[in-house]
Design a protein around this motif. Structure first.
Motif, PDB file in Angstrom:
ATOM      1  N   PHE A  17      -4.829  -2.980  -7.970  1.00  0.00           N
ATOM      2  CA  PHE A  17      -3.991  -3.839  -7.771  1.00  0.00           C
ATOM      3  C   PHE A  17      -4.412  -5.166  -8.497  1.00  0.00           C
ATOM      4  O   PHE A  17      -3.999  -5.778  -9.352  1.00  0.00           O
ATOM      5  N   LYS A  18      -5.736  -5.502  -8.043  1.00  0.00           N
ATOM      6  CA  LYS A  18      -6.382  -6.746  -8.637  1.00  0.00           C
ATOM      7  C   LYS A  18      -6.540  -6.688  -9.950  1.00  0.00           C
ATOM      8  O   LYS A  18      -6.322  -7.611 -10.793  1.00  0.00           O
ATOM      9  N   GLU A  19      -7.024  -5.414 -10.444  1.00  0.00           N
ATOM     10  CA  GLU A  19      -7.075  -5.327 -11.959  1.00  0.00           C
ATOM     11  C   GLU A  19      -5.873  -5.434 -12.678  1.00  0.00           C
ATOM     12  O   GLU A  19      -5.820  -6.233 -14.005  1.00  0.00           O
ATOM     13  N   LEU A  20      -4.917  -5.080 -12.252  1.00  0.00           N
ATOM     14  CA  LEU A  20      -3.809  -5.103 -12.894  1.00  0.00           C
ATOM     15  C   LEU A  20      -2.903  -6.574 -12.905  1.00  0.00           C
ATOM     16  O   LEU A  20      -2.218  -6.977 -13.753  1.00  0.00           O
ATOM     17  N   VAL A  21      -3.239  -7.484 -11.931  1.00  0.00           N
ATOM     18  CA  VAL A  21      -2.460  -8.644 -11.741  1.00  0.00           C
ATOM     19  C   VAL A  21      -3.284  -9.921 -11.550  1.00  0.00           C
ATOM     20  O   VAL A  21      -2.958 -11.132 -11.269  1.00  0.00           O
ATOM     21  N   SER A  22      -4.586  -9.497 -11.502  1.00  0.00           N
ATOM     22  CA  SER A  22      -5.796 -10.570 -10.968  1.00  0.00           C
ATOM     23  C   SER A  22      -5.714 -10.842  -9.462  1.00  0.00           C
ATOM     24  O   SER A  22      -4.780 -10.797  -8.949  1.00  0.00           O
ATOM     25  N   GLU A  23      -6.986 -11.500  -9.014  1.00  0.00           N
ATOM     26  CA  GLU A  23      -7.089 -11.745  -7.676  1.00  0.00           C
ATOM     27  C   GLU A  23      -6.323 -12.979  -7.380  1.00  0.00           C
ATOM     28  O   GLU A  23      -6.019 -13.042  -6.186  1.00  0.00           O
ATOM     29  N   TYR A  24      -5.889 -13.939  -8.124  1.00  0.00           N
ATOM     30  CA  TYR A  24      -5.257 -15.049  -8.044  1.00  0.00           C
ATOM     31  C   TYR A  24      -3.845 -14.745  -7.596  1.00  0.00           C
ATOM     32  O   TYR A  24      -3.303 -15.535  -6.737  1.00  0.00           O
ATOM     33  N   LEU A  57       0.775  -1.175  -0.053  1.00  0.00           N
ATOM     34  CA  LEU A  57      -0.080   0.032   0.140  1.00  0.00           C
ATOM     35  C   LEU A  57       0.903   1.268   0.082  1.00  0.00           C
ATOM     36  O   LEU A  57       1.927   1.099   0.789  1.00  0.00           O
ATOM     37  N   ASN A  58       0.465   2.401  -0.700  1.00  0.00           N
ATOM     38  CA  ASN A  58       1.159   3.527  -0.667  1.00  0.00           C
ATOM     39  C   ASN A  58       1.052   4.402   0.457  1.00  0.00           C
ATOM     40  O   ASN A  58       2.241   4.843   1.027  1.00  0.00           O
ATOM     41  N   ASN A  59      -0.158   4.153   1.237  1.00  0.00           N
ATOM     42  CA  ASN A  59      -0.425   5.038   2.390  1.00  0.00           C
ATOM     43  C   ASN A  59      -1.082   4.173   3.475  1.00  0.00           C
ATOM     44  O   ASN A  59      -2.209   4.229   3.514  1.00  0.00           O
ATOM     45  N   PRO A  60      -0.227   3.222   4.171  1.00  0.00           N
ATOM     46  CA  PRO A  60      -1.018   2.502   5.286  1.00  0.00           C
ATOM     47  C   PRO A  60      -1.647   3.155   6.263  1.00  0.00           C
ATOM     48  O   PRO A  60      -2.385   2.799   7.072  1.00  0.00           O
ATOM     49  N   PHE A  61      -1.535   4.723   6.347  1.00  0.00           N
ATOM     50  CA  PHE A  61      -2.097   5.582   7.420  1.00  0.00           C
ATOM     51  C   PHE A  61      -3.269   6.071   6.819  1.00  0.00           C
ATOM     52  O   PHE A  61      -3.827   6.958   7.599  1.00  0.00           O
ATOM     53  N   GLU A  62      -3.637   5.810   5.703  1.00  0.00           N
ATOM     54  CA  GLU A  62      -4.785   6.545   5.165  1.00  0.00           C
ATOM     55  C   GLU A  62      -6.065   5.971   6.080  1.00  0.00           C
ATOM     56  O   GLU A  62      -6.498   4.739   6.568  1.00  0.00           O
ATOM     57  N   ARG A  63      -6.795   7.296   6.562  1.00  0.00           N
ATOM     58  CA  ARG A  63      -7.750   7.132   7.671  1.00  0.00           C
ATOM     59  C   ARG A  63      -9.066   6.425   7.010  1.00  0.00           C
ATOM     60  O   ARG A  63      -9.932   5.860   7.503  1.00  0.00           O
ATOM     61  N   ASP A  64      -9.448   6.582   5.610  1.00  0.00           N
ATOM     62  CA  ASP A  64     -10.595   6.225   4.799  1.00  0.00           C
ATOM     63  C   ASP A  64     -10.183   4.776   4.211  1.00  0.00           C
ATOM     64  O   ASP A  64      -9.533   4.774   3.189  1.00  0.00           O
ATOM     65  N   PHE A  65     -10.899   3.930   4.935  1.00  0.00           N
ATOM     66  CA  PHE A  65     -10.662   2.386   4.455  1.00  0.00           C
ATOM     67  C   PHE A  65     -11.118   2.052   2.889  1.00  0.00           C
ATOM     68  O   PHE A  65     -10.467   1.288   2.356  1.00  0.00           O
ATOM     69  N   GLU A  66     -12.081   3.082   2.638  1.00  0.00           N
ATOM     70  CA  GLU A  66     -12.425   2.832   1.378  1.00  0.00           C
ATOM     71  C   GLU A  66     -11.548   2.967   0.098  1.00  0.00           C
ATOM     72  O   GLU A  66     -11.596   2.507  -0.868  1.00  0.00           O
ATOM     73  N   LYS A  67     -10.766   3.936   0.526  1.00  0.00           N
ATOM     74  CA  LYS A  67      -9.686   4.513  -0.467  1.00  0.00           C
ATOM     75  C   LYS A  67      -8.762   3.452  -0.476  1.00  0.00           C
ATOM     76  O   LYS A  67      -8.159   3.233  -1.600  1.00  0.00           O
ATOM     77  N   ILE A  68      -8.395   2.761   0.562  1.00  0.00           N
ATOM     78  CA  ILE A  68      -7.236   1.604   0.658  1.00  0.00           C
ATOM     79  C   ILE A  68      -7.956   0.457  -0.250  1.00  0.00           C
ATOM     80  O   ILE A  68      -7.473  -0.169  -1.010  1.00  0.00           O
ATOM     81  N   LEU A  69      -9.453   0.058  -0.059  1.00  0.00           N
ATOM     82  CA  LEU A  69     -10.131  -0.981  -0.826  1.00  0.00           C
ATOM     83  C   LEU A  69      -9.943  -0.337  -2.515  1.00  0.00           C
ATOM     84  O   LEU A  69      -9.666  -1.497  -3.306  1.00  0.00           O
ATOM     85  N   ASP A  70     -10.012   0.632  -2.549  1.00  0.00           N
ATOM     86  CA  ASP A  70     -10.013   1.209  -3.994  1.00  0.00           C
ATOM     87  C   ASP A  70      -8.628   1.011  -4.590  1.00  0.00           C
ATOM     88  O   ASP A  70      -8.355   0.415  -5.907  1.00  0.00           O
ATOM     89  N   GLU A  71      -7.444   0.965  -4.058  1.00  0.00           N
ATOM     90  CA  GLU A  71      -6.132   1.080  -4.204  1.00  0.00           C
ATOM     91  C   GLU A  71      -5.858  -0.684  -4.564  1.00  0.00           C
ATOM     92  O   GLU A  71      -5.457  -1.052  -5.461  1.00  0.00           O
ATOM     93  N   CYS A  72      -6.591  -1.532  -3.592  1.00  0.00           N
ATOM     94  CA  CYS A  72      -6.360  -2.838  -3.653  1.00  0.00           C
ATOM     95  C   CYS A  72      -7.317  -3.580  -4.813  1.00  0.00           C
ATOM     96  O   CYS A  72      -6.761  -4.297  -5.597  1.00  0.00           O
ATOM     97  N   GLU A  73      -8.309  -2.774  -5.199  1.00  0.00           N
ATOM     98  CA  GLU A  73      -9.149  -3.252  -6.299  1.00  0.00           C
ATOM     99  C   GLU A  73      -8.344  -2.896  -7.680  1.00  0.00           C
ATOM    100  O   GLU A  73      -8.206  -3.591  -8.697  1.00  0.00           O
ATOM    101  N   TYR A 129      -8.854 -10.362   0.791  1.00  0.00           N
ATOM    102  CA  TYR A 129      -7.697 -10.259  -0.072  1.00  0.00           C
ATOM    103  C   TYR A 129      -6.631 -11.250   0.977  1.00  0.00           C
ATOM    104  O   TYR A 129      -6.790 -11.279   2.292  1.00  0.00           O
ATOM    105  N   ARG A 130      -5.640 -11.563   0.236  1.00  0.00           N
ATOM    106  CA  ARG A 130      -4.415 -12.310   1.012  1.00  0.00           C
ATOM    107  C   ARG A 130      -3.170 -11.183   1.210  1.00  0.00           C
ATOM    108  O   ARG A 130      -3.128 -10.399   0.579  1.00  0.00           O
ATOM    109  N   VAL A 131      -2.731 -11.109   2.460  1.00  0.00           N
ATOM    110  CA  VAL A 131      -2.103 -10.163   2.972  1.00  0.00           C
ATOM    111  C   VAL A 131      -0.548 -10.675   3.376  1.00  0.00           C
ATOM    112  O   VAL A 131      -0.374 -11.702   3.772  1.00  0.00           O
ATOM    113  N   ASN A 132       0.398  -9.929   2.905  1.00  0.00           N
ATOM    114  CA  ASN A 132       2.002  -9.872   3.208  1.00  0.00           C
ATOM    115  C   ASN A 132       2.011  -9.135   4.282  1.00  0.00           C
ATOM    116  O   ASN A 132       2.130  -7.858   4.323  1.00  0.00           O
ATOM    117  N   TYR A 133       2.103  -9.600   5.351  1.00  0.00           N
ATOM    118  CA  TYR A 133       2.349  -8.493   6.763  1.00  0.00           C
ATOM    119  C   TYR A 133       3.709  -8.411   7.041  1.00  0.00           C
ATOM    120  O   TYR A 133       4.385  -9.348   7.306  1.00  0.00           O
TER     121      TYR A 133
END
Length: 451
Positions: free
Chosen positions: A202-209, A184-200, A263-267
């Protein structure tokens, strides 16, 4: 449900083996081309006995079909990065599914080793030569922007302009069998919807798999104080271990929330073993053990404290304090020299740096492998990352052959810069033997010409 262990052609045992088609069940109508992709997968004799006479039709799941479509898989094949699982229903239908699993090469074959290799890079030019050997790739903002996009020596002619362009090209090069961990570019983003938008995106670019969302541990850093790291002297004005409970677990909750959204997460950013058990509560797909900086810091702590013990000269402690401030153990210089000395000694002891299990800097790896053995998270893997020098990788390679960890080896991922891994593909004797071989061929060619 009957669980069957399927294996690819050429991966049979010395015992009698059967294929899925040996069951004599027909593909469900309209499923012929899909079922054809798995009909030659091998079944051990005992599994054949369990299924024999029970299977009437074979079909494939919607996910199976979507995987084939997403990656435009060649006729008769299943892609790398997936294992085959089946469910036998009461009506005799055998549902065949594809489950994401980077331990697998194409057509149900396991990768050559239990350990999976990964690369730390966002440079398509250096990824391409190693791409067929990888099961994962990790990139963070520093790797994407500093090391590639804004680096003229790497991003030749500024061919790539955006993060999205880079990620899309990396996905093309790597193919379906390789996970792609994008931070994530900004893990401190307060609006979780914006984080979900970023993840979506990513999914478009490389596929959910293939997508794994990389979430960094944030420690005491929050949206309210992160500006301290980007302004003035860029120093944090507090201690790394003195923060509110909310701040301490902010990234844990973010990782868990993304997991709950599918989402699978790399923590990432696990440097000390004591971080891992709590981090595992976020149900990550990847958990990390960082090696390089931790070991180098231990070496300096040991050197400076031993110099002080031998001489009593406080200049070694002054140097120790400056080093601890530079590496974010301390926020200000007012901390006493005695505290610095005792803290360094405690760290050396905790890391077992004077003991066999810690002198190679891999005590955290040993600890985390034991924790992984206990976890109920079936698909979680441990990434060993951040290496340098002549010994980090060879020491890890040796550890991977330790019989004490053979039951968890298939859950280990080794990641480094491609150039670093390349160092350990060769030895001096390769040159010696190639000199001999090529001169022999050359001499033989000359003899032929003379004749």
């Amino acid at each position: 449900m009957i669980t069957v262990n399927y294996s690819g052609k050429g991966e049979g045992t010395l015992d009698m083996n059967y294929t899925l088609s040996s069951l004599g069940a027909a593909a469900a109508r309209g499923e012929e081309s899909m079922v054809e992709r798995v009909e030659n997968l091998r079944i051990h004799a005992e599994d054949f006995e369990r299924l024999s006479g029970k299977v009437k039709y074979v079909t494939t799941t919607e996910r199976f079909k979507d995987v084939i479509k997403t990656f435009n898989v060649q006729k008769g094949e299943i892609p790398a990065g997936f294992r085959v699982e089946t469910t036998l229903l009461m009506d005799g239908t055998l549902h065949t599914d594809l489950i994401r699993d980077i331990s697998y090469d194409k057509n149900g074959m396991k990768r050559p080793t239990g350990v999976v290799f990964s690369a730390d890079s966002a440079n398509p030019y250096e990824i391409e030569p190693i791409a067929p050997l990888l099961g994962n790739l990790t990139c963070n903002p520093g790797i994407i922007y500093d090391l590639f996009l804004n680096n003229p020596a790497a991003n030749v002619g500024r061919k790539f302009k955006t993060r999205e362009e880079v990620i899309k090209e990396i996905g093309r090069i790597l193919g379906p069998g390789c996970d792609i961990s994008v931070e994530l570019n900004n893990p401190f983003e307060r609006d979780f919807e914006k984080i979900l938008d970023e993840c979506e995106r990513f999914k478009e670019l490389v596929s959910e798999y293939r997508l794994v969302v990389k979430v960094p541990h944030t420690g005491p850093i929050t949206a309210d104080n992160v500006s301290q790291l980007m302004q003035g002297n860029k120093r944090f004005n507090g201690r790394y271990d003195q923060c509110s409970t909310e701040a301490a677990f902010m990234s844990h909750n973010l990782a868990l929330k993304l997991r709950e959204h599918g989402y699978r997460v790399n923590y990432t950013l696990m440097f000390e073993p004591y971080q891992t058990a709590l981090a595992l509560q976020a149900k990550p797909y990847f958990i990390n053990s960082f090696i390089r900086h931790r070991m180098k810091q231990s070496e300096i702590f040991k050197k400076l404290t031993e110099e002080f013990d031998a001489t009593g000269d406080e200049r070694y402690l002054t140097e120790l304090r400056a080093f601890m401030i530079e590496n974010d153990y301390l926020p200000v210089e007012e901390t006493g020299l005695k505290w610095c000395y005792e803290k360094a000694k405690d760290i050396i002891k905790y890391r077992k740096f004077n003991e066999k299990d810690g002198s190679d800097g891999l005590d955290s790896v040993r600890h985390n492998l034991k924790l992984l053995r206990q976890t109920k998270l079936r698909d979680t893997r441990l990434i060993l990352c951040s290496m340098e020098g002549d010994y980090n990788y060879p020491d890890i390679d040796r550890l991977m052959t330790d019989p004490d960890y053979e039951d968890v080896i298939e859950r280990v991922v080794i990641t480094a810069e491609p150039k670093y891994l390349a160092r350990f593909t060769s030895t001096n004797q390769v040159i010696s033997y190639q000199r001999r071989f090529m001169n022999a061929v050359n001499n033989d060619s000359n003899v032929g010409k003379m004749g």
